[in-house]
Motif scaffolding. Structure first.
Motif, PDB file in Angstrom:
ATOM      1  N   GLY A  79       0.648  -0.771  -0.253  1.00  0.00           N
ATOM      2  CA  GLY A  79       0.199   0.179   0.129  1.00  0.00           C
ATOM      3  C   GLY A  79       0.472   0.945  -0.382  1.00  0.00           C
ATOM      4  N   PHE A  80       0.315   2.274  -0.071  1.00  0.00           N
ATOM      5  CA  PHE A  80       0.843   3.268  -0.003  1.00  0.00           C
ATOM      6  C   PHE A  80       0.242   4.845   0.303  1.00  0.00           C
ATOM      7  CE2 PHE A  80       1.547   1.789  -4.333  1.00  0.00           C
ATOM      8  CZ  PHE A  80       3.127   1.440  -4.747  1.00  0.00           C
ATOM      9  N   SER A  81       0.711   5.751   1.191  1.00  0.00           N
ATOM     10  CA  SER A  81       0.412   6.969   0.912  1.00  0.00           C
ATOM     11  C   SER A  81      -0.583   7.626   1.267  1.00  0.00           C
ATOM     12  CB  SER A  81       1.263   7.987   1.919  1.00  0.00           C
ATOM     13  OG  SER A  81       2.131   8.602   0.803  1.00  0.00           O
ATOM     14  N   GLY A  82      -1.740   7.591   1.296  1.00  0.00           N
ATOM     15  CA  GLY A  82      -2.643   8.565   0.179  1.00  0.00           C
ATOM     16  C   GLY A  82      -4.008   7.173  -0.545  1.00  0.00           C
ATOM     17  N   ASN A  83      -3.663   6.279  -0.119  1.00  0.00           N
ATOM     18  CA  ASN A  83      -3.857   4.620  -0.614  1.00  0.00           C
ATOM     19  C   ASN A  83      -4.204   4.787  -1.748  1.00  0.00           C
ATOM     20  OD1 ASN A  83      -4.152   3.657   1.919  1.00  0.00           O
ATOM     21  ND2 ASN A  83      -5.300   5.381   2.612  1.00  0.00           N
ATOM     22  N   PRO A  84      -3.640   5.239  -2.740  1.00  0.00           N
ATOM     23  CA  PRO A  84      -4.436   5.270  -4.570  1.00  0.00           C
ATOM     24  C   PRO A  84      -4.823   3.724  -4.609  1.00  0.00           C
ATOM     25  CG  PRO A  84      -2.493   5.094  -4.088  1.00  0.00           C
ATOM     26  CD  PRO A  84      -2.172   5.505  -2.312  1.00  0.00           C
ATOM     27  N   GLN A  85      -5.670   3.541  -5.628  1.00  0.00           N
ATOM     28  CA  GLN A  85      -5.807   2.076  -6.505  1.00  0.00           C
ATOM     29  C   GLN A  85      -4.957   1.592  -7.379  1.00  0.00           C
ATOM     30  OE1 GLN A  85     -10.537   2.968  -7.321  1.00  0.00           O
ATOM     31  NE2 GLN A  85     -11.201   1.488  -5.742  1.00  0.00           N
ATOM     32  N   LEU A  86      -4.920   0.415  -7.490  1.00  0.00           N
ATOM     33  CA  LEU A  86      -4.053  -0.037  -8.686  1.00  0.00           C
ATOM     34  C   LEU A  86      -4.941  -1.747  -9.002  1.00  0.00           C
ATOM     35  CD1 LEU A  86      -0.307   0.728  -6.693  1.00  0.00           C
ATOM     36  CD2 LEU A  86      -1.470   1.356  -8.370  1.00  0.00           C
ATOM     37  N   SER A  87      -4.229  -1.729  -9.863  1.00  0.00           N
ATOM     38  CA  SER A  87      -4.936  -3.008 -10.338  1.00  0.00           C
ATOM     39  C   SER A  87      -3.846  -3.713 -10.822  1.00  0.00           C
ATOM     40  CB  SER A  87      -4.944  -2.599 -11.733  1.00  0.00           C
ATOM     41  OG  SER A  87      -4.827  -2.128 -12.893  1.00  0.00           O
ATOM     42  N   LEU A  88      -4.558  -4.979 -11.406  1.00  0.00           N
ATOM     43  CA  LEU A  88      -3.251  -6.128 -11.470  1.00  0.00           C
ATOM     44  C   LEU A  88      -2.661  -5.820 -12.363  1.00  0.00           C
ATOM     45  CD1 LEU A  88      -4.757  -9.690 -10.501  1.00  0.00           C
ATOM     46  CD2 LEU A  88      -2.724  -8.091  -9.058  1.00  0.00           C
ATOM     47  N   THR A  89      -3.175  -5.032 -13.506  1.00  0.00           N
ATOM     48  CA  THR A  89      -2.691  -4.678 -14.906  1.00  0.00           C
ATOM     49  C   THR A  89      -1.063  -3.746 -14.591  1.00  0.00           C
ATOM     50  OG1 THR A  89      -4.872  -4.984 -15.712  1.00  0.00           O
ATOM     51  CG2 THR A  89      -2.520  -4.058 -17.088  1.00  0.00           C
ATOM     52  N   ASP A  90      -1.890  -2.858 -13.624  1.00  0.00           N
ATOM     53  CA  ASP A  90      -0.502  -1.626 -13.102  1.00  0.00           C
ATOM     54  C   ASP A  90       0.540  -2.734 -12.282  1.00  0.00           C
ATOM     55  OD1 ASP A  90      -2.109   0.300 -13.309  1.00  0.00           O
ATOM     56  OD2 ASP A  90      -3.155   0.722 -11.699  1.00  0.00           O
TER      57      ASP A  90
END
Length: 168
Positions: free
Chosen positions: A117-128
């Motif tokens: 996870g990241f600060s800010g909690n951005p959404q990521l996909s499996l493609t990302d």
């Protein structure tokens, strides 16, 4: 009357003092003192196993998530109980971004059991993930001044064909 006034003032003073969660990790003293640091509240842990790694980067798109370009890195075994409030000392006030990795099986290698996870909690996909796309720096960066900054990071795990928080 003087004693009760003093007691009342003490209660008011204590109520006005911000309560910071108990910090863990090798740099916990920086957060305990209220130094320039980040207290990372890690949430959504899949299991109380393996290791947790928190990496602090300057908010710079050229160095963010680049191998060996972190400013600070804290690694620790996942505690068997209690909150995960990891302290990371900051070298100087400025803008930063965080990456948190849960190596659930403690293998030291990235695999499908791991979370992140990241600060800010951005959404990521499996493609990302597959194409190693970084989240936008604007969504992950935050400022740290001359005191401890608290940041919440929700871990994401591979679930079927998605990469998301558990239960989402």
């Amino acid at each position: 009357m003087g004693g009760s006034l003093a007691a009342s003032l003490m209660v008011i003073a204590l109520a006005a003092t911000p309560v910071t969660a108990q910090a863990i990790g090798p740099q916990a003293a920086a957060c305990d003192r209220g130094d320039s640091a980040v207290l990372v509240h890690v949430e959504g842990l899949k299991a109380r196993t393996g290791k947790l790694r928190v990496q602090l980067y300057e908010a710079n798109s050229k160095t963010f998530l680049e191998k060996g370009k972190y400013v600070e890195r804290v690694e620790l075994p996942v505690p068997v109980a209690g909150p995960l409030n990891v302290c990371v000392a900051v070298p100087k006030p400025g803008n930063y971004a965080l990456y948190v990795r849960h190596d659930a099986n403690g293998s030291g290698k990235s695999d499908r059991s791991d979370g992140g996870g990241f600060s800010g909690n951005p959404q990521l996909s499996l493609t990302d993930l597959a194409f190693k796309r970084k989240p936008p720096l604007g969504k992950t960066q935050f400022a740290v001044g001359h005191s401890t900054r608290e940041i919440r990071v929700v871990l994401n795990y591979v679930q079927g064909l998605s990469f998301k928080p558990l239960g989402a």
